[in-house]
Scaffold this motif. Sequence first.
Motif, short mmCIF file in Angstrom:
data_model
loop_
_atom_site.label_atom_id
_atom_site.label_comp_id
_atom_site.label_asym_id
_atom_site.label_seq_id
_atom_site.Cartn_x
_atom_site.Cartn_y
_atom_site.Cartn_z
N ASP A 1 1.20 -1.00 0.08
CA ASP A 1 -0.37 -0.61 0.03
C ASP A 1 1.20 1.24 -0.08
OD1 ASP A 1 -2.31 -1.70 -0.05
OD2 ASP A 1 -2.33 -1.46 2.15
N THR A 2 0.68 1.80 -0.20
CA THR A 2 0.90 3.49 -0.84
C THR A 2 0.62 4.53 -0.13
OG1 THR A 2 0.06 3.78 -3.20
CG2 THR A 2 2.27 3.14 -3.07
N ASN A 3 1.70 6.03 0.09
CA ASN A 3 0.71 6.25 1.06
C ASN A 3 -0.77 7.19 0.33
OD1 ASN A 3 2.51 6.35 3.02
ND2 ASN A 3 3.95 8.23 1.66
N ASN A 4 -0.90 6.80 -0.93
CA ASN A 4 -2.11 7.43 -1.30
C ASN A 4 -3.47 6.68 -1.72
OD1 ASN A 4 -0.92 9.47 -2.43
ND2 ASN A 4 0.70 8.36 -3.95
N ALA A 5 -3.23 5.69 -0.46
CA ALA A 5 -4.45 4.39 -0.88
C ALA A 5 -5.61 5.48 -0.80
CB ALA A 5 -4.35 3.31 -0.03
N SER A 6 -6.66 4.38 -1.12
CA SER A 6 -7.67 4.98 -0.78
C SER A 6 -8.41 4.95 0.07
CB SER A 6 -9.08 4.47 -2.08
OG SER A 6 -8.65 3.20 -1.78
N ALA A 7 -9.58 5.93 0.52
CA ALA A 7 -10.28 5.91 2.36
C ALA A 7 -10.78 4.94 2.44
CB ALA A 7 -10.83 6.82 2.42
N SER A 8 -11.28 3.91 1.43
CA SER A 8 -11.85 2.61 2.41
C SER A 8 -10.55 1.61 1.78
CB SER A 8 -12.89 1.93 0.54
OG SER A 8 -12.00 1.81 -0.21
N ALA A 9 -9.60 1.42 1.53
CA ALA A 9 -7.99 0.65 2.22
C ALA A 9 -8.42 -0.01 3.75
CB ALA A 9 -7.03 1.34 1.60
N LYS A 10 -7.82 -0.96 4.24
CA LYS A 10 -7.58 -0.96 5.67
C LYS A 10 -6.20 0.16 5.95
CE LYS A 10 -6.41 -4.56 8.74
NZ LYS A 10 -5.04 -5.06 8.85
N PRO A 11 -6.08 1.13 7.12
CA PRO A 11 -4.87 1.59 6.98
C PRO A 11 -3.75 0.95 7.57
CG PRO A 11 -6.93 1.75 8.62
CD PRO A 11 -6.94 1.50 7.63
N ALA A 12 -2.55 0.48 7.80
CA ALA A 12 -1.71 0.10 7.90
C ALA A 12 -1.65 -0.09 9.56
CB ALA A 12 -0.31 0.37 6.97
N TYR A 13 -0.99 -1.37 9.45
CA TYR A 13 -0.81 -1.17 10.82
C TYR A 13 0.13 -0.51 12.00
CZ TYR A 13 -0.06 -4.90 15.09
OH TYR A 13 -0.05 -4.98 16.00
N PHE A 14 1.39 0.10 11.34
CA PHE A 14 1.97 1.01 11.60
C PHE A 14 2.68 1.20 10.35
CE2 PHE A 14 5.07 2.86 14.38
CZ PHE A 14 5.99 3.79 13.40
N ARG A 15 1.68 3.07 11.09
CA ARG A 15 2.57 4.44 9.51
C ARG A 15 2.83 5.57 10.57
NH1 ARG A 15 -3.20 5.61 10.44
NH2 ARG A 15 -3.84 7.34 9.50
N ALA A 16 3.65 6.24 9.62
CA ALA A 16 4.86 7.48 10.33
C ALA A 16 3.99 8.17 9.05
CB ALA A 16 5.88 6.96 10.25
N ASN A 17 3.62 9.33 9.40
CA ASN A 17 3.10 10.33 8.30
C ASN A 17 3.96 11.14 8.90
OD1 ASN A 17 0.93 9.07 6.75
ND2 ASN A 17 -0.77 10.19 8.26
N ASN A 18 4.51 12.05 7.57
CA ASN A 18 5.45 13.64 7.31
C ASN A 18 6.27 13.44 8.78
OD1 ASN A 18 6.59 15.86 5.69
ND2 ASN A 18 4.36 16.89 6.27
N ILE A 19 6.58 13.09 9.02
CA ILE A 19 7.45 13.10 10.69
C ILE A 19 8.64 14.21 10.51
CG2 ILE A 19 6.36 10.97 11.15
CD1 ILE A 19 8.88 10.02 11.98
#
Lengths: 246, 452, 340
Positions: free
Chosen positions: A3-21
């Motif tokens: 899954d890339t960062n541009n996953a659509s809203a309906s996709a399951k969010p990743a177990y762990f993610r860091a956003n623009n830290i």
Amino acid sequence: MSDTNNASASAKPAYFRANNIHAYYGESYIVQGISLEVQEGEILALLGRNGAGKTSTLRALARLDDPMLTQGEVWLDGHPLHEMKAYQAAQLGLSLVPEDRRIIQGLTVEENIQLAQIEKPIGWSIERIYELFPRLGERRKQEGTTLSGGEQQMLAIGRALARDIKLLLLDEPYEGLAPVIVQEIEKTLQKIREEGITTIIVEQNAVAALKIADRAVILDTGNVVFDGTAKEVLDNEDLRHKYLAI
Amino acid sequence: MTLKNTTRRGVLKGGALAGAGLAMPQILTAASHAGYTNAPQGADVTLGFNVPQSGPYADEGADELRAYELAVEHLNGGGDGGMMNTFKVSGGNSMLKGNGILGKEVKYVTGDTQTKSDAARASAKSMIEKDGAIMITGGSSSGVAIAVQGLCQEAGVIFMAGLTHSNDTTGKDKKANGFRHFFNGYMSAAALAPVLEKMYGADRTAYHLTADYTWGWTQQESIQAATEAKGWKTANNVLTPLATTDFSSYVAPVLNSGADILVLNHYGGNMINSLTSAVQFGLRDKQVNGKNFEIVVPLYSRLMARGAGENVKGIFGSTNWHWSLQDEGSKAFVKSFGTKYGFPPSQAAHTVYCQTMLYANACETAGTFNPCGVVEAMEGLEFDGLGNGPTTYRAADHQCFKDVLVVKGKENPTSEFDVLEVVEVTPRAQVEYAPDHPMFAGGDLGACNPGA
Amino acid sequence: MDALLLQILNGLDKGSAYALIALGLTLIFGTLGVVNFAHGALFMIGAFCSVTLNKILNLSTVTLDATQKDFLGNPLKVKTPYVESWFGEAAGQSIIDWSVPLAIIFAIPVMLAIGVIMERGLIKHFYKRPHADQILVTFGLAIVLQEVVKAFFGANPIQTPAPDALDGVMDLGGAIGLQLSYPVWRITYFFFAMAVIGGVFAFLRFTTFGMVVRAGMADRETVGLLGINIDKKFTIMFGIAAAVAGLAGVMYTPINPPNYHWGMDFLVLSFVVVVVGGMGSLPGAVLAGFLLGILESFASTTWATTTIPGINQIIIYLVAIIILLVRPRGLMGRAGVMEE
């Protein structure tokens, strides 16, 4: 594949993610806008040259005070780690095995492990850890800092396994170890992989890391320059030359 | 620079030194019209009460302040008048009428000497320059008294000493603008020696522990001379820093020194601690040279005796005054102070009250606040009714001569104020000395300085 | 020879107090990384717990006795302590007699509370600040505490006697043929101090809480990585350090009557002890405390002060300077601490 960062809203969010830290050591801007994701059970290799910001990224993810996270979000299994202190993140199952092991002086091998089991959630029992690392069992009453480099690494990993891990962060597990010992640690990491523990591994020895990783993220001066499968990195010689010098 | 020097006191000390050094000659920035420093212009006159509010003598300072406030109340016509009613001058009444001094209401400012000379000087200087104090009084340490006396001489104001016992204050450091009512080391020794000989015999060996500053030295010198004249020997004299709190290492060697008397030339907090140590090491239960070991505290204060508790029982010393005296003046003062504050006054309180009254009377007699007029009125003054019997303010050295009290720690005190009993009232003739006595020589009174 | 032993004993006494205070200081520095200049004031407050308990136990009913007069000629007020009325005269007197050891029980919760309040109320805001800031704020606190005590208790030292049973001198030298008498209470104090020190070390070594504290002192960051909130534990350690200093003060009162200035008197020396022993080393602090106590005792002897006048006032600082020049980490400090 991933899954890339541009996953659509309906996709399951990743177990762990860091956003623009973004993270700073005092005035030094070290982590300059990194985003990455790890699926449950995956092993991600975090690679890059010396000074690329790998260790700093791990420390920021672990919510230590330095480098200080100034911007961005960190999510582990739905929990907002970016709002927490290190001990709170650890209580949620995040486990950092630091570079230079950090075996605690003045405590025995066994005490080091007991220390890890004072707060919940508790993971492996001491006996199970000694099964995995018989040498630790032999030296259980010995002072932790008198162990050899390899044994200390085992103790550091054993200490991590003593807690119930949702995300394991390994910082340079092979550093400073003789090849024979590296092989032993490799076997341990294989077992960890079999257990299905989600892991991010930072390693200077990129080839060894890529051997067990599913995916890889390459950093260069605090930024992500590649995010793909481990195989892609192994196959792409230009990539390897440019960012990993191998 | 040690850590100690970066304390608040260290900063104050540094600042005070700098200030004193810079401003000395120009001290007369205060109003100096009408020919003398701080001549009162309006309807009131300001006195400066410079007392220790911290340091080993702080409790004495607090009592001095109480007495000063009482004196001001009486001078302004309030209260029951205290010793103003008994104060007699050269056979007649004093000039004090209860309408202030020379018709001006008495006001006051206070300062903290911290029991340190430089802080005391800075505090006095501030009261003279900023608050317009026309007279500085108070203090509970001879080092402080001598320093402030010097400053007042230069500034052109009168200094009425508080509790200072060193010979030097009216000896080698005497100044024309300064006056001392309190007795001194020589007088204590002259009063004590006969009593000690009577109680303990002539064949004694004394070990002295002495506070290491002017008062300790002169008292020790006086006691040694007076007791040796009776036949005693002196085994040793050890100087102890004023800031010492733990005297155990000084007391320990006394045991095996061959001495059978320990003389503590200590006052205030020092005395409480050294006496406690001495008793703790069992000195009072010892027998040396076939005699009972004894302790002597030449200068007593009731406040410190109270602090020393049980340990003072049976120990001899001397004081300037004691509240149990039965003359009219003492009774009036005890009643006045006791009613206002709930406990009897100490000798520190008594002496500063007297000094305030004496100063006010001298101003009235001279008809002016001008220091030279005050000095002239005070020199040679014969007075009575202030608690010590007939007293003379000697012109040659500005020292009061009067009876001295020999006291002893009571065996069965009835209350916390009743710890001392007067054993003998030594007549003043026995404690007098010529103005050029070796222990007092070396200084020059000089001329009065009005400061204009 | 007896003089020598006497000075050593003296030094062990004073040294016991230094060791206890330095122990607390090192605990605070080692755990919280705070330079606590208010620690001497904690010692002083402990001493005044003794004084306070004594005063409380002496609270009395006042009856007028017309047969005796007070200083003004009024009927004397005779005081009978409440404890005597409740428990009978003998028991009551006995309780008052033992007020100093009883003060231990009184002081422990008081000191723990004061320590925790100090830490939560003031000190915790200064963890990340430079040491100079910490020194200023804790020093300011020390002055405030000192003035408060002075306002309540006056400026003169206050006698607080030891229980009669422990108040005499003991002949120590008899067995070895020396003339060595020493006050019983001072010996008691030494053993008390050793017990407290032993207790602290045992607590750190044998309890889980102690293990966590030791780990936190060694590597605070890693302890956090293991899920432990070390701040809460360290707050409790501050309370314990305060209690240790307070207990040192409580039992010291019969040796030297306490006054409001004790805090400052003992503070500077205790810091020197910590520096000499090694910042962050607990055994170092204790060892240095005893050594410097003995050193100070010897420097106060007449022999020493006549050979080098004033030596007793500067010896401790001389030693500190030498140690800082030659071995900055102190006698037992960890390499790297204080070495920049």
